[in-house]
Design a protein around this motif. Structure first.
Motif, mmCIF file in Angstrom:
data_model
loop_
_atom_site.group_PDB
_atom_site.id
_atom_site.type_symbol
_atom_site.label_atom_id
_atom_site.label_comp_id
_atom_site.label_asym_id
_atom_site.label_seq_id
_atom_site.Cartn_x
_atom_site.Cartn_y
_atom_site.Cartn_z
ATOM 1 N N PRO A 405 0.802 -1.223 0.000
ATOM 2 C CA PRO A 405 0.000 0.000 0.000
ATOM 3 C C PRO A 405 0.834 1.272 0.000
ATOM 4 C CG PRO A 405 -0.112 -1.103 2.130
ATOM 5 C CD PRO A 405 0.563 -2.044 1.199
ATOM 6 N N THR A 406 2.003 1.215 0.640
ATOM 7 C CA THR A 406 2.865 2.399 0.641
ATOM 8 C C THR A 406 3.417 2.660 -0.752
ATOM 9 O OG1 THR A 406 3.489 1.953 2.928
ATOM 10 C CG2 THR A 406 4.882 3.465 1.682
ATOM 11 N N ALA A 407 3.933 1.637 -1.395
ATOM 12 C CA ALA A 407 4.490 1.794 -2.737
ATOM 13 C C ALA A 407 3.410 2.181 -3.740
ATOM 14 C CB ALA A 407 5.170 0.499 -3.175
ATOM 15 N N GLN A 408 2.217 1.617 -3.576
ATOM 16 C CA GLN A 408 1.125 1.980 -4.479
ATOM 17 C C GLN A 408 0.774 3.460 -4.332
ATOM 18 O OE1 GLN A 408 -1.151 -0.038 -6.680
ATOM 19 N NE2 GLN A 408 0.766 -1.193 -6.754
ATOM 20 N N GLY A 409 0.730 3.939 -3.107
ATOM 21 C CA GLY A 409 0.443 5.351 -2.895
ATOM 22 C C GLY A 409 1.512 6.236 -3.489
ATOM 23 N N GLN A 410 2.760 5.889 -3.251
ATOM 24 C CA GLN A 410 3.862 6.695 -3.772
ATOM 25 C C GLN A 410 3.892 6.706 -5.284
ATOM 26 O OE1 GLN A 410 6.942 4.619 -1.675
ATOM 27 N NE2 GLN A 410 6.922 6.023 0.065
ATOM 28 N N ARG A 411 3.492 5.614 -5.900
ATOM 29 C CA ARG A 411 3.526 5.535 -7.361
ATOM 30 C C ARG A 411 2.356 6.250 -8.010
ATOM 31 N NH1 ARG A 411 3.375 -0.081 -10.985
ATOM 32 N NH2 ARG A 411 3.355 0.958 -13.031
ATOM 33 N N PHE A 412 1.151 6.054 -7.473
ATOM 34 C CA PHE A 412 -0.035 6.555 -8.158
ATOM 35 C C PHE A 412 -0.610 7.831 -7.534
ATOM 36 C CE2 PHE A 412 0.005 1.965 -9.182
ATOM 37 C CZ PHE A 412 0.116 2.082 -10.562
ATOM 38 N N ASP A 413 -0.100 8.229 -6.396
ATOM 39 C CA ASP A 413 -0.507 9.502 -5.774
ATOM 40 C C ASP A 413 0.758 10.198 -5.289
ATOM 41 O OD1 ASP A 413 -2.258 11.496 -4.734
ATOM 42 O OD2 ASP A 413 -2.258 10.516 -2.768
ATOM 43 N N ALA A 414 1.683 10.387 -6.218
ATOM 44 C CA ALA A 414 3.033 10.830 -5.864
ATOM 45 C C ALA A 414 3.055 12.126 -5.078
ATOM 46 C CB ALA A 414 3.876 10.968 -7.133
ATOM 47 N N ASP A 415 2.183 13.051 -5.400
ATOM 48 C CA ASP A 415 2.156 14.331 -4.690
ATOM 49 C C ASP A 415 1.321 14.273 -3.410
ATOM 50 O OD1 ASP A 415 3.748 15.526 -6.640
ATOM 51 O OD2 ASP A 415 2.005 16.088 -7.856
ATOM 52 N N GLY A 416 0.601 13.185 -3.225
ATOM 53 C CA GLY A 416 -0.198 13.012 -2.012
ATOM 54 C C GLY A 416 -1.513 13.766 -2.011
ATOM 55 N N ASP A 417 -1.948 14.278 -3.169
ATOM 56 C CA ASP A 417 -3.172 15.086 -3.204
ATOM 57 C C ASP A 417 -4.408 14.279 -2.823
ATOM 58 O OD1 ASP A 417 -1.656 17.242 -4.007
ATOM 59 O OD2 ASP A 417 -2.060 16.958 -6.152
ATOM 60 N N TYR A 418 -4.463 13.027 -3.264
ATOM 61 C CA TYR A 418 -5.625 12.193 -2.948
ATOM 62 C C TYR A 418 -5.690 11.912 -1.457
ATOM 63 C CZ TYR A 418 -8.702 8.057 -3.013
ATOM 64 O OH TYR A 418 -9.706 7.154 -2.780
ATOM 65 N N VAL A 419 -4.563 11.553 -0.876
ATOM 66 C CA VAL A 419 -4.533 11.271 0.560
ATOM 67 C C VAL A 419 -4.888 12.516 1.353
ATOM 68 C CG1 VAL A 419 -2.947 10.855 2.476
ATOM 69 C CG2 VAL A 419 -3.015 9.273 0.559
ATOM 70 N N ARG A 420 -4.350 13.648 0.982
ATOM 71 C CA ARG A 420 -4.632 14.872 1.747
ATOM 72 C C ARG A 420 -6.112 15.237 1.696
ATOM 73 N NH1 ARG A 420 0.114 16.439 -0.880
ATOM 74 N NH2 ARG A 420 1.939 16.367 0.487
ATOM 75 N N ARG A 421 -6.762 14.935 0.570
ATOM 76 C CA ARG A 421 -8.181 15.266 0.469
ATOM 77 C C ARG A 421 -9.018 14.434 1.421
ATOM 78 N NH1 ARG A 421 -12.215 14.927 -4.855
ATOM 79 N NH2 ARG A 421 -14.095 15.604 -3.720
ATOM 80 N N TRP A 422 -8.710 13.145 1.505
ATOM 81 C CA TRP A 422 -9.578 12.248 2.262
ATOM 82 C C TRP A 422 -9.044 11.918 3.649
ATOM 83 C CZ3 TRP A 422 -14.152 12.352 0.491
ATOM 84 C CH2 TRP A 422 -14.374 12.515 -0.885
ATOM 85 N N VAL A 423 -7.798 12.218 3.894
ATOM 86 C CA VAL A 423 -7.222 12.030 5.238
ATOM 87 C C VAL A 423 -6.653 13.381 5.668
ATOM 88 C CG1 VAL A 423 -5.693 10.594 6.657
ATOM 89 C CG2 VAL A 423 -6.636 9.661 4.550
ATOM 90 N N PRO A 424 -7.504 14.321 6.027
ATOM 91 C CA PRO A 424 -7.046 15.684 6.319
ATOM 92 C C PRO A 424 -6.089 15.766 7.511
ATOM 93 C CG PRO A 424 -9.356 15.394 6.938
ATOM 94 C CD PRO A 424 -8.970 14.194 6.141
ATOM 95 N N GLU A 425 -6.061 14.733 8.348
ATOM 96 C CA GLU A 425 -5.105 14.741 9.456
ATOM 97 C C GLU A 425 -3.664 14.834 8.951
ATOM 98 O OE1 GLU A 425 -7.645 11.034 10.327
ATOM 99 O OE2 GLU A 425 -7.571 12.502 8.692
ATOM 100 N N LEU A 426 -3.446 14.383 7.723
ATOM 101 C CA LEU A 426 -2.086 14.360 7.162
ATOM 102 C C LEU A 426 -1.868 15.465 6.140
ATOM 103 C CD1 LEU A 426 -1.782 10.500 6.548
ATOM 104 C CD2 LEU A 426 -1.181 11.797 8.605
ATOM 105 N N ALA A 427 -2.779 16.428 6.075
ATOM 106 C CA ALA A 427 -2.748 17.425 5.005
ATOM 107 C C ALA A 427 -1.458 18.233 4.966
ATOM 108 C CB ALA A 427 -3.949 18.363 5.142
#
Length: 484
Positions: A405-427
């Motif tokens: 899951p970490t490598a998948q995130g880094q590859r397909f959400d490299a800038d982290g925009d998707y994670v920041r949208r849905w996990v605002p704790e890590l924005a």
């Protein structure tokens, strides 16, 4: 010419909630007789009660359909109860001698419809069924030996070579109604959530008109980069047509033709159109498989996987459903699902792999959760896709393909925009750390105001250890196959 004095015919709507390209509607209208459009809310009739998100969509789609039918003079009749009983009451009340319907191909619904048709025929009432939901009727695309395809690519090639698109038909301008019939009111069905109303952030508009708009939007822009967008969750990433297709608000052939025309007009690359058409073909493959192998809703398509040693992990499953696993890309996907009733294609594979292979939780539990929370929950697609992830399905991804899951995130959400949208704790976390916050230095976490274990959970497991555990469990399959 319409004959208002003739006995009426019944048009039984199910998951064909549109007027254009509707073969059952066209056949009913062509009789020239009064038409009784009816939708029967038979929660158990299709074999599995609809999920909560599906009921939300159904509410909006029925309202849109009712408005369209009202404009053409024939109001939509709403009934709740056992489908055959309600049809028989309507026949007795109106003298209707023909029922028109578009067939459902899921096993239990298919059997139920056949039983209804045979029972009504014995009483002198004809049932006429049509294919209004698929490019080809299940059983019409077969291998050279006459059996169902079990591998996707040969199926796709045969489908596209053999299946023919029906002529495009527009909605009838007018229908002769039958007056004085009692109907339920959709508000009394309470299809939408109230306490709490978790649908407040759903950004969907159900209905035939919205389906057409979604197709135009997709072929006008997103199709150009479809193969990229479907893998990068920060982008729109797809057509957003899946719930419209499931509820029959648009015919799949119209979608395929529109995509092919966009390529022919050079509004999108041919390769992108071909990729999308292949996904429509995968939808067909799933439907044909389920029709041919009805047991796959409960059992593995590959029988040896029924021996897989699944774990009972209530705590892990709960963390997964709530987006609290400590793996940001997984949690983002699960929160997107809960908030919008939908999840990006790439992330569906990631969260599925995490549940089945990291947590070793039975794929059927994941399938049931998706069934309840997806607005595009489709039995054939849902089952087939979960079995694909689990390695137990037809032409499935092998079980040993375990997403990190970490490598998948880094590859397909490299800038982290998707994670920041849905996990605002890590924005506020920099992209370098946003997919693995537990690896970030303390000063970086402090600056981003992230307290692991308080603001955002630590990972509920170590992926490397979970991967080893999954591969060890896979050996049970080999042993089971050998023992047989």
């Amino acid at each position: 010419m319409p004959n208002a004095d003739a006995s009426p015919v019944i048009l039984w709507f199910r998951r064909d909630l549109r007027l254009a390209d509707n073969p059952a509607l066209n056949a009913a209208a062509e009789t020239g007789r009064p038409v009784i459009p009816v939708f029967i809310l038979d929660e158990a009739g299709d074999g599995r009660p609809w999920g909560a998100a599906s009921l939300w969509w159904l509410d909006g789609s029925l309202r849109a359909l009712a408005a369209s039918l009202k404009d053409r003079g024939a109001p939509l009749l709403l009934k709740r109860g056992h489908a055959e009983s309600e049809l028989r009451r309507l026949i007795a009340e109106t003298g209707a001698d023909t029922v028109f319907m578009n067939r459902l191909f899921e096993p239990e619904a298919w059997t139920r419809d056949a039983d209804i048709a045979h029972g009504l025929k014995d009483d002198g009432v004809e049932c006429r069924g049509f294919n209004g939901s698929l490019m080809a009727k299940p059983g019409s695309v077969l291998t050279g030996s006459g059996g169902p395809y079990k591998v996707f690519t040969p199926f796709k090639n045969a489908l596209l070579a053999k299946a023919e698109a029906p002529p495009h038909t527009t909605a009838p301008r007018e229908l002769t109604p039958v007056k004085g019939l009692d109907s339920d009111h959709i508000d009394d069905w309470n299809l939408k959530p109230t306490k709490p109303d978790w649908s407040t952030r759903f950004d969907w508009t159900p209905g035939e008109a919205a389906a057409t708009e979604a197709l135009h939007a997709f072929t006008g822009d997103a199709l150009k980069t479809y193969s990229i967008g479907r893998d990068h969750p920060a982008e729109v990433g797809g057509s957003r047509l899946s719930p419209h297709l499931h509820w029959g608000e648009i015919h799949p052939w119209r979608v395929v033709e529109a995509v092919q025309k966009a390529a022919a007009d050079r509004r999108a690359p041919q390769a992108e159109a071909d990729k999308f058409v292949a996904e429509i073909a995968w939808r067909e493959f799933s439907a044909h498989l389920l029709h041919a192998f009805p047991q796959i809703t409960e059992r593995s398509f590959r029988p040896e996987y029924d021996a897989f040693p699944w774990r009972s992990d209530t705590k892990g499953f709960k963390a997964w459903t709530r987006g609290q696993t400590g793996y940001p890309i997984v949690d983002a996907g699960m929160r997107q699902l809960w908030t919008t009733g939908w999840m990006h294609n790439r992330v569906r594979m990631i969260v599925g792999s995490f549940l089945v292979k990291d947590l070793l939780v039975d794929w059927r539990k994941g399938e049931a959760w998706f069934w309840d929370t997806l607005v595009d929950a489709d039995l054939a697609n849902n089952v087939q896709n979960w079995q694909w992830v689990a390695g137990s399905g037809a032409d499935a991804s092998p079980f040993f393909r375990i997403f990190n899951p970490t490598a998948q995130g880094q590859r397909f959400d490299a800038d982290g925009d998707y994670v920041r949208r849905w996990v605002p704790e890590l924005a506020a976390l920099p992209a370098k750390w946003v997919h693995a916050p537990w690896t970030a230095p303390e000063d970086v976490l402090a600056k981003a105001k992230v307290r692991l274990g308080t603001d955002y959970p630590n990972p509920i497991l170590d992926h490397s250890e979970a991967r080893d555990r999954a591969l060890e469990a896979l050996k049970a399959i080999a042993r089971s196959k050998y023992d047989d």
